[in-house]
Motif scaffolding. Structure first.
Motif, short mmCIF file in Angstrom:
data_model
loop_
_atom_site.label_atom_id
_atom_site.label_comp_id
_atom_site.label_asym_id
_atom_site.label_seq_id
_atom_site.Cartn_x
_atom_site.Cartn_y
_atom_site.Cartn_z
N CYS A 25 51.67 89.01 17.80
CA CYS A 25 51.73 88.81 19.26
C CYS A 25 50.92 87.58 19.66
CB CYS A 25 51.18 90.03 19.98
SG CYS A 25 52.19 91.52 19.79
N ARG A 26 49.77 87.41 19.02
CA ARG A 26 48.88 86.31 19.38
C ARG A 26 49.45 84.96 18.97
NH1 ARG A 26 42.75 88.00 17.82
NH2 ARG A 26 42.38 85.92 18.63
N SER A 27 50.39 84.96 18.07
CA SER A 27 50.90 83.70 17.56
C SER A 27 51.83 82.99 18.53
CB SER A 27 51.65 83.95 16.24
OG SER A 27 50.77 84.47 15.27
N PHE A 28 52.40 83.69 19.49
CA PHE A 28 53.48 83.09 20.27
C PHE A 28 53.25 83.08 21.78
CE2 PHE A 28 55.40 84.67 16.33
CZ PHE A 28 55.97 83.49 15.87
N PHE A 29 53.01 84.19 22.39
CA PHE A 29 53.11 84.26 23.85
C PHE A 29 51.77 84.47 24.58
CE2 PHE A 29 57.15 85.87 22.09
CZ PHE A 29 57.98 84.85 22.56
N ALA A 30 51.00 85.45 24.17
CA ALA A 30 49.80 85.79 24.91
C ALA A 30 48.82 86.53 24.02
CB ALA A 30 50.16 86.67 26.12
N GLU A 31 47.59 86.62 24.48
CA GLU A 31 46.60 87.39 23.75
C GLU A 31 45.48 87.80 24.69
OE1 GLU A 31 43.56 84.68 21.50
OE2 GLU A 31 45.55 83.91 21.07
N PRO A 32 44.81 88.90 24.38
CA PRO A 32 43.68 89.33 25.21
C PRO A 32 42.42 88.58 24.83
CG PRO A 32 44.07 90.92 23.46
CD PRO A 32 45.14 89.88 23.33
N ARG A 33 41.56 88.37 25.80
CA ARG A 33 40.25 87.77 25.58
C ARG A 33 39.24 88.44 26.48
NH1 ARG A 33 39.44 84.15 21.21
NH2 ARG A 33 41.50 83.29 20.70
N TYR A 34 37.97 88.39 26.07
CA TYR A 34 36.93 88.89 26.95
C TYR A 34 35.91 87.78 27.18
CZ TYR A 34 33.16 89.33 23.51
OH TYR A 34 32.16 89.06 22.59
N ILE A 35 35.14 87.91 28.24
CA ILE A 35 34.18 86.89 28.63
C ILE A 35 32.79 87.32 28.15
CG2 ILE A 35 33.22 85.58 30.55
CD1 ILE A 35 36.25 85.18 30.03
N PRO A 36 32.20 86.60 27.17
CA PRO A 36 30.92 87.04 26.61
C PRO A 36 29.69 86.44 27.30
CG PRO A 36 31.82 85.27 25.29
CD PRO A 36 32.81 85.50 26.40
N SER A 37 29.88 85.44 28.17
CA SER A 37 28.73 84.75 28.75
C SER A 37 28.97 84.48 30.23
CB SER A 37 28.49 83.42 28.02
OG SER A 37 29.46 82.46 28.41
N GLY A 38 27.94 83.92 30.87
CA GLY A 38 28.03 83.63 32.30
C GLY A 38 28.38 82.19 32.61
N SER A 39 28.97 81.46 31.68
CA SER A 39 29.23 80.04 31.91
C SER A 39 30.31 79.77 32.94
CB SER A 39 29.61 79.36 30.59
OG SER A 39 30.90 79.75 30.16
N MET A 40 31.11 80.80 33.27
CA MET A 40 32.17 80.62 34.26
C MET A 40 31.92 81.41 35.54
SD MET A 40 34.47 78.41 33.42
CE MET A 40 35.90 78.86 34.40
N LEU A 41 30.68 81.83 35.75
CA LEU A 41 30.33 82.48 37.01
C LEU A 41 30.51 81.51 38.17
CD1 LEU A 41 27.01 84.26 35.92
CD2 LEU A 41 29.13 85.40 36.57
N PRO A 42 30.92 82.01 39.34
CA PRO A 42 31.20 83.42 39.68
C PRO A 42 32.66 83.83 39.45
CG PRO A 42 31.24 82.11 41.66
CD PRO A 42 30.90 81.16 40.54
N GLU A 43 33.55 82.89 39.11
CA GLU A 43 34.97 83.23 38.95
C GLU A 43 35.17 84.30 37.88
OE1 GLU A 43 39.17 83.05 39.42
OE2 GLU A 43 37.61 82.18 40.65
N LEU A 44 34.51 84.14 36.75
CA LEU A 44 34.63 85.09 35.64
C LEU A 44 33.27 85.71 35.37
CD1 LEU A 44 36.89 83.06 33.19
CD2 LEU A 44 37.59 84.78 34.86
N GLN A 45 33.23 87.03 35.38
CA GLN A 45 32.00 87.76 35.15
C GLN A 45 31.91 88.14 33.66
OE1 GLN A 45 29.70 88.55 37.73
NE2 GLN A 45 30.98 87.15 38.93
N ILE A 46 30.68 88.34 33.21
CA ILE A 46 30.47 88.78 31.83
C ILE A 46 31.20 90.11 31.60
CG2 ILE A 46 28.75 89.51 30.13
CD1 ILE A 46 26.78 87.64 31.53
#
Length: 219
Positions: A25-46
């Protein structure tokens, strides 16, 4: 064979099958990810969970404002690679290290296997600067960035990685974290400040966790 061994083999067999399924699944269309840090705050939370869409970037380039996931600079920045004590890991190794329990075993993780998530802020051909507050200047014009709430008055890094009037090369992009005061991004990469399009894995498409933040990312 004891019951505990059978149970162990059954659990690991299911994990291996799941690994190969997710790999396809990850090879072609989409894949899940999680945010491990605060580098994209406030748009993306840890600990936010996202779906990264990969298909659209096969025939088009990312646009300014897109949030993209890309390979670790430790896997492509020439100066970072030259400082390694051992060769770069194979893609197969990185893939298996991304799954528990392997990813939790101390000493096995390699920085070159990580993936980063940042925002595209400058595109090929633009003359870009970043000032000591972390503000973006393109072609001598200050660019409004409503998604940036944390500028660099309290930066953890020297002078917020400021630089002046560098042209973004063809097929490259400047990617920065929204949390300018605490993001290790193109400002600090020693070999080049810019990300080549071939290193981009996909872009943020849908947030599925936490439940009160579920939704698509705006275009």
């Amino acid at each position: 064979m004891t019951g505990s061994i059978k149970s162990f083999l059954k659990e690991w067999g299911l994990l291996i099958l799941l690994t190969f399924f997710v790999s396809s699944c990850r090879s072609f269309f989409a894949e899940p990810r999680y945010i491990p840090s605060g580098s994209m705050l406030p748009e993306l939370q840890i600990n936010d969970r996202l779906i990264i869409e990969k298909f659209s970037l096969r025939n088009s380039l990312p646009k300014r404002g897109d949030i993209v996931v890309f390979n670790s600079p430790y896997s492509f920045d020439k100066k970072l690679i030259s400082s390694r004590a051992k060769p770069l890991p194979k893609k197969r190794y990185c893939f298996f290290m991304s799954f528990p329990p392997m990813s939790f075993i101390p000493g096995l993780r390699d920085q070159a296997c990580d993936a980063y998530i940042k925002r595209v802020v400058a595109i090929p051909g633009e003359i870009v600067s970043v000032n000591s507050n972390g503000e973006l200047i393109i072609n001598n014009k200050l660019i409004p960035e409503p998604y940036v709430s944390y500028k660099c008055s309290l930066s953890l890094f020297n002078k917020c990685g400021e630089f002046e009037n560098i042209k973004v090369p063809e097929d490259h992009f400047l990617v920065l974290g929204d949390n300018r005061a605490n993001s290790w991004d193109g400002r600090y990469w020693p070999g080049s400040k810019f990300l080549h399009k071939k290193e981009i894995i996909g872009k943020a498409y849908f947030r599925f966790w936490p439940l009160n933040q579920v939704g698509f990312f705006s275009k």
